[in-house]
Design a protein around this motif. Structure first.
Motif, PDB file in Angstrom:
ATOM      1  N   MET A  25       0.843  -1.183   0.000  1.00 10.96           N
ATOM      2  CA  MET A  25       0.000   0.000   0.000  1.00 10.96           C
ATOM      3  C   MET A  25       0.886   1.243   0.000  1.00 10.96           C
ATOM      4  SD  MET A  25      -2.757   1.023   2.918  1.00 10.96           S
ATOM      5  CE  MET A  25      -3.860   2.369   2.669  1.00 10.96           C
ATOM      6  N   ILE A  26       0.544   2.192  -0.838  1.00  7.15           N
ATOM      7  CA  ILE A  26       1.256   3.469  -0.904  1.00  7.15           C
ATOM      8  C   ILE A  26       0.254   4.578  -0.623  1.00  7.15           C
ATOM      9  CG2 ILE A  26       2.544   5.068  -2.354  1.00  7.15           C
ATOM     10  CD1 ILE A  26       3.431   2.637  -4.014  1.00  7.15           C
ATOM     11  N   GLU A  27       0.643   5.481   0.271  1.00  4.87           N
ATOM     12  CA  GLU A  27      -0.210   6.627   0.556  1.00  4.87           C
ATOM     13  C   GLU A  27       0.639   7.890   0.470  1.00  4.87           C
ATOM     14  OE1 GLU A  27      -3.510   8.016   0.403  1.00  4.87           O
ATOM     15  OE2 GLU A  27      -3.676   5.973   1.138  1.00  4.87           O
ATOM     16  N   VAL A  28       0.031   8.947  -0.050  1.00  5.49           N
ATOM     17  CA  VAL A  28       0.715  10.222  -0.234  1.00  5.49           C
ATOM     18  C   VAL A  28      -0.041  11.300   0.543  1.00  5.49           C
ATOM     19  CG1 VAL A  28       1.534  11.889  -1.933  1.00  5.49           C
ATOM     20  CG2 VAL A  28       1.492   9.466  -2.511  1.00  5.49           C
ATOM     21  N   PHE A  29       0.714  12.107   1.276  1.00  7.84           N
ATOM     22  CA  PHE A  29       0.132  13.136   2.131  1.00  7.84           C
ATOM     23  C   PHE A  29       0.687  14.509   1.773  1.00  7.84           C
ATOM     24  CE2 PHE A  29       0.431   9.172   4.417  1.00  7.84           C
ATOM     25  CZ  PHE A  29      -0.796   9.031   5.033  1.00  7.84           C
ATOM     26  N   LYS A  30      -0.163  15.511   1.900  1.00  4.08           N
ATOM     27  CA  LYS A  30       0.248  16.909   1.772  1.00  4.08           C
ATOM     28  C   LYS A  30       0.627  17.385   3.168  1.00  4.08           C
ATOM     29  CE  LYS A  30      -1.496  21.466   0.543  1.00  4.08           C
ATOM     30  NZ  LYS A  30      -2.567  22.221  -0.087  1.00  4.08           N
ATOM     31  N   THR A  31       1.780  18.055   3.280  1.00  2.93           N
ATOM     32  CA  THR A  31       2.214  18.574   4.579  1.00  2.93           C
ATOM     33  C   THR A  31       2.660  20.029   4.433  1.00  2.93           C
ATOM     34  OG1 THR A  31       4.597  18.088   4.431  1.00  2.93           O
ATOM     35  CG2 THR A  31       3.142  16.262   5.088  1.00  2.93           C
ATOM     36  N   ASN A  32       3.028  20.614   5.555  1.00  3.07           N
ATOM     37  CA  ASN A  32       3.619  21.955   5.521  1.00  3.07           C
ATOM     38  C   ASN A  32       5.031  21.934   6.097  1.00  3.07           C
ATOM     39  OD1 ASN A  32       2.913  21.565   8.202  1.00  3.07           O
ATOM     40  ND2 ASN A  32       2.121  23.624   8.502  1.00  3.07           N
ATOM     41  N   VAL A  33       5.678  20.785   6.056  1.00  6.84           N
ATOM     42  CA  VAL A  33       7.058  20.650   6.528  1.00  6.84           C
ATOM     43  C   VAL A  33       7.963  21.443   5.580  1.00  6.84           C
ATOM     44  CG1 VAL A  33       8.939  19.029   6.958  1.00  6.84           C
ATOM     45  CG2 VAL A  33       6.583  18.389   7.545  1.00  6.84           C
ATOM     46  N   GLN A  34       8.807  22.295   6.136  1.00  8.77           N
ATOM     47  CA  GLN A  34       9.661  23.159   5.324  1.00  8.77           C
ATOM     48  C   GLN A  34      11.127  22.743   5.338  1.00  8.77           C
ATOM     49  OE1 GLN A  34       8.479  25.700   3.414  1.00  8.77           O
ATOM     50  NE2 GLN A  34       6.428  25.148   4.054  1.00  8.77           N
ATOM     51  N   GLU A  35      11.609  22.310   6.482  1.00 10.27           N
ATOM     52  CA  GLU A  35      13.038  22.061   6.673  1.00 10.27           C
ATOM     53  C   GLU A  35      13.380  20.580   6.564  1.00 10.27           C
ATOM     54  OE1 GLU A  35      15.184  24.548   7.011  1.00 10.27           O
ATOM     55  OE2 GLU A  35      13.531  25.991   6.956  1.00 10.27           O
ATOM     56  N   PHE A  36      14.536  20.306   5.968  1.00 14.62           N
ATOM     57  CA  PHE A  36      15.019  18.940   5.836  1.00 14.62           C
ATOM     58  C   PHE A  36      15.172  18.281   7.205  1.00 14.62           C
ATOM     59  CE2 PHE A  36      18.597  15.925   5.505  1.00 14.62           C
ATOM     60  CZ  PHE A  36      18.034  15.015   4.619  1.00 14.62           C
ATOM     61  N   SER A  37      15.655  19.042   8.192  1.00 14.66           N
ATOM     62  CA  SER A  37      15.851  18.484   9.536  1.00 14.66           C
ATOM     63  C   SER A  37      14.517  18.067  10.167  1.00 14.66           C
ATOM     64  CB  SER A  37      16.568  19.492  10.437  1.00 14.66           C
ATOM     65  OG  SER A  37      15.826  20.685  10.554  1.00 14.66           O
ATOM     66  N   GLU A  38      13.469  18.843   9.921  1.00 21.05           N
ATOM     67  CA  GLU A  38      12.141  18.488  10.419  1.00 21.05           C
ATOM     68  C   GLU A  38      11.659  17.201   9.751  1.00 21.05           C
ATOM     69  OE1 GLU A  38      10.148  22.029   9.154  1.00 21.05           O
ATOM     70  OE2 GLU A  38      10.402  23.028  11.079  1.00 21.05           O
ATOM     71  N   ALA A  39      11.874  17.104   8.453  1.00 21.62           N
ATOM     72  CA  ALA A  39      11.466  15.918   7.701  1.00 21.62           C
ATOM     73  C   ALA A  39      12.195  14.683   8.221  1.00 21.62           C
ATOM     74  CB  ALA A  39      11.739  16.114   6.213  1.00 21.62           C
ATOM     75  N   GLN A  40      13.483  14.812   8.503  1.00 25.40           N
ATOM     76  CA  GLN A  40      14.265  13.684   9.026  1.00 25.40           C
ATOM     77  C   GLN A  40      13.703  13.191  10.353  1.00 25.40           C
ATOM     78  OE1 GLN A  40      18.261  15.503   8.939  1.00 25.40           O
ATOM     79  NE2 GLN A  40      18.888  13.682   7.795  1.00 25.40           N
ATOM     80  N   LYS A  41      13.354  14.111  11.230  1.00 32.23           N
ATOM     81  CA  LYS A  41      12.797  13.734  12.537  1.00 32.23           C
ATOM     82  C   LYS A  41      11.469  13.012  12.372  1.00 32.23           C
ATOM     83  CE  LYS A  41      14.992  17.551  14.972  1.00 32.23           C
ATOM     84  NZ  LYS A  41      14.798  18.882  15.560  1.00 32.23           N
ATOM     85  N   LEU A  42      10.638  13.494  11.458  1.00 32.58           N
ATOM     86  CA  LEU A  42       9.346  12.855  11.224  1.00 32.58           C
ATOM     87  C   LEU A  42       9.504  11.469  10.601  1.00 32.58           C
ATOM     88  CD1 LEU A  42       7.305  15.934  10.012  1.00 32.58           C
ATOM     89  CD2 LEU A  42       6.948  14.654  12.134  1.00 32.58           C
ATOM     90  N   VAL A  43      10.449  11.324   9.686  1.00 29.75           N
ATOM     91  CA  VAL A  43      10.704  10.014   9.080  1.00 29.75           C
ATOM     92  C   VAL A  43      11.142   9.033  10.165  1.00 29.75           C
ATOM     93  CG1 VAL A  43      12.236   8.729   7.528  1.00 29.75           C
ATOM     94  CG2 VAL A  43      11.164  10.847   6.750  1.00 29.75           C
ATOM     95  N   ALA A  44      12.029   9.460  11.056  1.00 24.72           N
ATOM     96  CA  ALA A  44      12.485   8.595  12.151  1.00 24.72           C
ATOM     97  C   ALA A  44      11.317   8.187  13.052  1.00 24.72           C
ATOM     98  CB  ALA A  44      13.571   9.296  12.958  1.00 24.72           C
ATOM     99  N   LEU A  45      10.467   9.148  13.377  1.00 26.74           N
ATOM    100  CA  LEU A  45       9.294   8.876  14.199  1.00 26.74           C
ATOM    101  C   LEU A  45       8.370   7.870  13.516  1.00 26.74           C
ATOM    102  CD1 LEU A  45       7.332   9.573  16.594  1.00 26.74           C
ATOM    103  CD2 LEU A  45       6.422  11.377  15.107  1.00 26.74           C
ATOM    104  N   LEU A  46       8.088   8.101  12.250  1.00 26.01           N
ATOM    105  CA  LEU A  46       7.193   7.210  11.512  1.00 26.01           C
ATOM    106  C   LEU A  46       7.788   5.814  11.363  1.00 26.01           C
ATOM    107  CD1 LEU A  46       5.926   9.765   8.866  1.00 26.01           C
ATOM    108  CD2 LEU A  46       4.571   8.729  10.697  1.00 26.01           C
ATOM    109  N   HIS A  47       9.106   5.731  11.204  1.00 29.11           N
ATOM    110  CA  HIS A  47       9.762   4.417  11.108  1.00 29.11           C
ATOM    111  C   HIS A  47       9.622   3.628  12.406  1.00 29.11           C
ATOM    112  CE1 HIS A  47      11.540   3.655   7.245  1.00 29.11           C
ATOM    113  NE2 HIS A  47      11.992   4.895   7.160  1.00 29.11           N
ATOM    114  N   ARG A  48       9.566   4.319  13.533  1.00 31.19           N
ATOM    115  CA  ARG A  48       9.377   3.621  14.812  1.00 31.19           C
ATOM    116  C   ARG A  48       7.994   2.978  14.872  1.00 31.19           C
ATOM    117  NH1 ARG A  48      12.398   8.016  16.744  1.00 31.19           N
ATOM    118  NH2 ARG A  48      10.634   9.154  17.604  1.00 31.19           N
ATOM    119  N   HIS A  49       7.008   3.606  14.254  1.00 30.99           N
ATOM    120  CA  HIS A  49       5.644   3.075  14.276  1.00 30.99           C
ATOM    121  C   HIS A  49       5.358   2.136  13.108  1.00 30.99           C
ATOM    122  CE1 HIS A  49       4.037   5.494  17.616  1.00 30.99           C
ATOM    123  NE2 HIS A  49       4.984   6.355  17.250  1.00 30.99           N
TER     124      HIS A  49
END
Length: 69
Positions: A1-25
């Motif tokens: 399954m592939i899902e695509v989301f619209k976000t308002n993330v601006q910074e690469f560092s913010e994106a990295q933190k969110l990817v790490a968080l999502l990988h934990r779940h």
């Protein structure tokens, strides 16, 4: 399954933190951001993906996150 989301993330560092968080779940998922896209796209690919959980995790960190049609 592939899902695509619209976000308002601006910074690469913010994106990295969110990817790490999502990988934990969703540990066996492929997760990435396209911050060059006007919708700051978050793409999540995995077998046990729960859309509501992705939206909740991202919004709890203070970002907009909606399913992109």
């Amino acid at each position: 399954m592939i899902e695509v989301f619209k976000t308002n993330v601006q910074e690469f560092s913010e994106a990295q933190k969110l990817v790490a968080l999502l990988h934990r779940h969703f540990p066996n998922s492929k997760i990435n951001f396209d911050l060059d896209d006007c919708d700051k796209v978050l793409r999540v690919e995995g077998n046990n993906l729960r859309i509501e959980k992705v939206v909740t995790l991202v919004t709890q960190k203070g970002f907009l996150c909606t399913v992109l049609d």
